[in-house]
Scaffold this active site. Structure first.
Site, PDB file in Angstrom:
ATOM      1  N   ASN A 100       0.839  -1.213   0.000  1.00 31.95           N
ATOM      2  CA  ASN A 100       0.000   0.000   0.000  1.00 31.95           C
ATOM      3  C   ASN A 100       0.868   1.254   0.000  1.00 31.95           C
ATOM      4  O   ASN A 100       0.573   2.217  -0.708  1.00 31.95           O
ATOM      5  CB  ASN A 100      -0.937  -0.004   1.211  1.00 31.95           C
ATOM      6  CG  ASN A 100      -2.164  -0.861   0.988  1.00 31.95           C
ATOM      7  OD1 ASN A 100      -3.076  -0.458   0.266  1.00 31.95           O
ATOM      8  ND2 ASN A 100      -2.179  -2.057   1.562  1.00 31.95           N
TER       9      ASN A 100
ATOM     10  N   ARG B   8       0.559  -1.977  14.818  1.00 34.98           N
ATOM     11  CA  ARG B   8       0.655  -1.677  16.244  1.00 34.98           C
ATOM     12  C   ARG B   8      -0.652  -1.038  16.685  1.00 34.98           C
ATOM     13  O   ARG B   8      -1.212  -0.197  15.966  1.00 34.98           O
ATOM     14  CB  ARG B   8       1.771  -0.653  16.531  1.00 34.98           C
ATOM     15  CG  ARG B   8       3.162  -1.118  16.209  1.00 34.98           C
ATOM     16  CD  ARG B   8       3.649  -2.216  17.116  1.00 34.98           C
ATOM     17  NE  ARG B   8       3.707  -1.850  18.519  1.00 34.98           N
ATOM     18  CZ  ARG B   8       3.898  -2.725  19.503  1.00 34.98           C
ATOM     19  NH1 ARG B   8       4.019  -4.006  19.230  1.00 34.98           N
ATOM     20  NH2 ARG B   8       3.948  -2.328  20.747  1.00 34.98           N
TER      21      ARG B   8
ATOM     22  N   HIS C 279      -8.195  -0.983   6.126  1.00 32.26           N
ATOM     23  CA  HIS C 279      -8.547  -2.211   6.836  1.00 32.26           C
ATOM     24  C   HIS C 279      -9.145  -3.208   5.836  1.00 32.26           C
ATOM     25  O   HIS C 279     -10.005  -2.836   5.031  1.00 32.26           O
ATOM     26  CB  HIS C 279      -9.567  -1.885   7.935  1.00 32.26           C
ATOM     27  CG  HIS C 279      -9.876  -3.054   8.814  1.00 32.26           C
ATOM     28  ND1 HIS C 279      -8.979  -3.523   9.757  1.00 32.26           N
ATOM     29  CD2 HIS C 279     -10.949  -3.867   8.884  1.00 32.26           C
ATOM     30  CE1 HIS C 279      -9.511  -4.568  10.368  1.00 32.26           C
ATOM     31  NE2 HIS C 279     -10.699  -4.795   9.860  1.00 32.26           N
TER      32      HIS C 279
ATOM     33  N   VAL D 165      -9.956   0.697  18.210  1.00 27.79           N
ATOM     34  CA  VAL D 165      -9.319   0.055  17.058  1.00 27.79           C
ATOM     35  C   VAL D 165     -10.333  -0.120  15.926  1.00 27.79           C
ATOM     36  O   VAL D 165     -11.415  -0.686  16.124  1.00 27.79           O
ATOM     37  CB  VAL D 165      -8.729  -1.323  17.463  1.00 27.79           C
ATOM     38  CG1 VAL D 165      -8.190  -2.047  16.231  1.00 27.79           C
ATOM     39  CG2 VAL D 165      -7.623  -1.143  18.491  1.00 27.79           C
TER      40      VAL D 165
ATOM     41  N   GLU E  53      -7.706  -2.387  -1.960  1.00 25.84           N
ATOM     42  CA  GLU E  53      -6.983  -1.433  -1.097  1.00 25.84           C
ATOM     43  C   GLU E  53      -6.191  -0.449  -1.945  1.00 25.84           C
ATOM     44  O   GLU E  53      -6.235   0.768  -1.716  1.00 25.84           O
ATOM     45  CB  GLU E  53      -6.029  -2.182  -0.161  1.00 25.84           C
ATOM     46  CG  GLU E  53      -6.736  -2.981   0.899  1.00 25.84           C
ATOM     47  CD  GLU E  53      -5.792  -3.700   1.848  1.00 25.84           C
ATOM     48  OE1 GLU E  53      -6.264  -4.099   2.910  1.00 25.84           O
ATOM     49  OE2 GLU E  53      -4.591  -3.868   1.533  1.00 25.84           O
TER      50      GLU E  53
HETATM   51  C1  GRF Z   1      -3.229  -4.714   4.282  1.00 22.94           C
HETATM   52  O1  GRF Z   1      -4.036  -5.798   3.912  1.00 22.94           O
HETATM   53  C2  GRF Z   1      -3.956  -3.833   5.256  1.00 22.94           C
HETATM   54  O2  GRF Z   1      -5.333  -3.845   5.098  1.00 22.94           O
HETATM   55  C3  GRF Z   1      -3.610  -4.428   6.583  1.00 22.94           C
HETATM   56  O3  GRF Z   1      -2.279  -4.851   6.440  1.00 22.94           O
HETATM   57  C4  GRF Z   1      -2.030  -5.176   5.091  1.00 22.94           C
HETATM   58  C5  GRF Z   1      -0.768  -4.464   4.691  1.00 22.94           C
HETATM   59  O4  GRF Z   1      -0.288  -4.848   3.441  1.00 22.94           O
HETATM   60  N1  GRF Z   1      -3.832  -3.475   7.639  1.00 22.94           N
HETATM   61  P1  GRF Z   1       0.929  -4.059   2.786  1.00 22.94           P
HETATM   62  O5  GRF Z   1       2.060  -4.025   3.789  1.00 22.94           O
HETATM   63  O6  GRF Z   1       0.464  -2.693   2.413  1.00 22.94           O
HETATM   64  O7  GRF Z   1       1.315  -4.864   1.585  1.00 22.94           O
END
Ligand code: GRF
Length: 192
Positions: free
Chosen positions: A16, A96, A112, A147, A176
């Site tokens: 991401n 975290r 999320h 959270v 995402e």
């Molecule tokens: C994602 O699926 C996000 O929703 C979750 O952790 C994952 C992180 O993936 N909180 P990346 O490190 O961005 O590949």
């Protein structure tokens, strides 16, 4: 034209983060430009470190194991983000739980892997895959002390009927990567 400064926090793969940097860094949106001033990780072995390096973004290491309490770690994050003069902080796979030391001070957005308010908390991807609903998806939301409890910014859903786990996981990540940059811009547009 104004510049909106963002920092991206990550703990693992950083896919991401990579997409956010590629789509937003030094790009112009309406009357502002976005500057990714740093990527911050709590994990010395996070794979995302190389991704940020390769894209020319400074990586700051704040190892949570060096702090005696969640609050002390969060205070270091807050001080670092304030020193960087960040307008918005992005939690992109930052694994975290954050205390009010952070959430009461820092404006932040998180991604999320579930359709909140369903499947808050850890292991959401697996729990959403196993859930009885036919629809799954992802949520970009503001960060508050509860959270995964903050106001929703954007959501994207899909029909998971008949999907195996690998296909499901790929689809989650694709969703995402599609909505997170849009959600960041949406929040930045509403900042004063
Ligand atoms: C994602 O699926 C996000 O929703 C979750 O952790 C994952 C992180 O993936 N909180 P990346 O490190 O961005 O590949």
């Amino acid at each position: 034209m104004s510049v909106k400064q963002i920092a991206i926090l990550f703990s693992g793969e950083g896919s991401n983060m990579e997409v956010l940097i590629k789509k937003l860094h030094q790009k112009r949106f309406d009357d502002f430009e976005v500057e990714v001033v740093a990527a911050i990780t709590n994990k010395p072995d996070a794979k995302g470190i190389k991704k940020a390096d390769d894209l020319g973004i400074d990586v700051i290491m704040i190892d949570h194991k060096s702090y005696d309490s969640r609050e002390a770690f969060d205070m270091k994050l807050v001080e670092t983000l304030q020193d960087l003069d960040v307008d918005l902080t992005i939690l992109a796979g930052f694994m975290r739980i954050l205390t009010p030391v952070f959430t009461d001070t820092i404006k932040a957005i998180n991604i999320h892997p579930a359709l909140l308010p369903l499947y808050k908390g850890a292991d959401a991807l697996k729990r959403s895959f196993e859930g009885k609903e036919t629809t799954a998806g992802v949520t970009a939301h503001l960060v508050v002390s509860e959270v995964d409890g903050g106001e929703m910014v954007l959501q994207k859903s899909f029909d998971k009927t008949g999907m195996d786990f690998d296909t499901f996981e790929e689809k989650i990540h694709a969703c995402e990567h599609e909505i997170f940059p849009k959600a960041v811009i949406k929040v930045l547009q509403n900042l004063h």
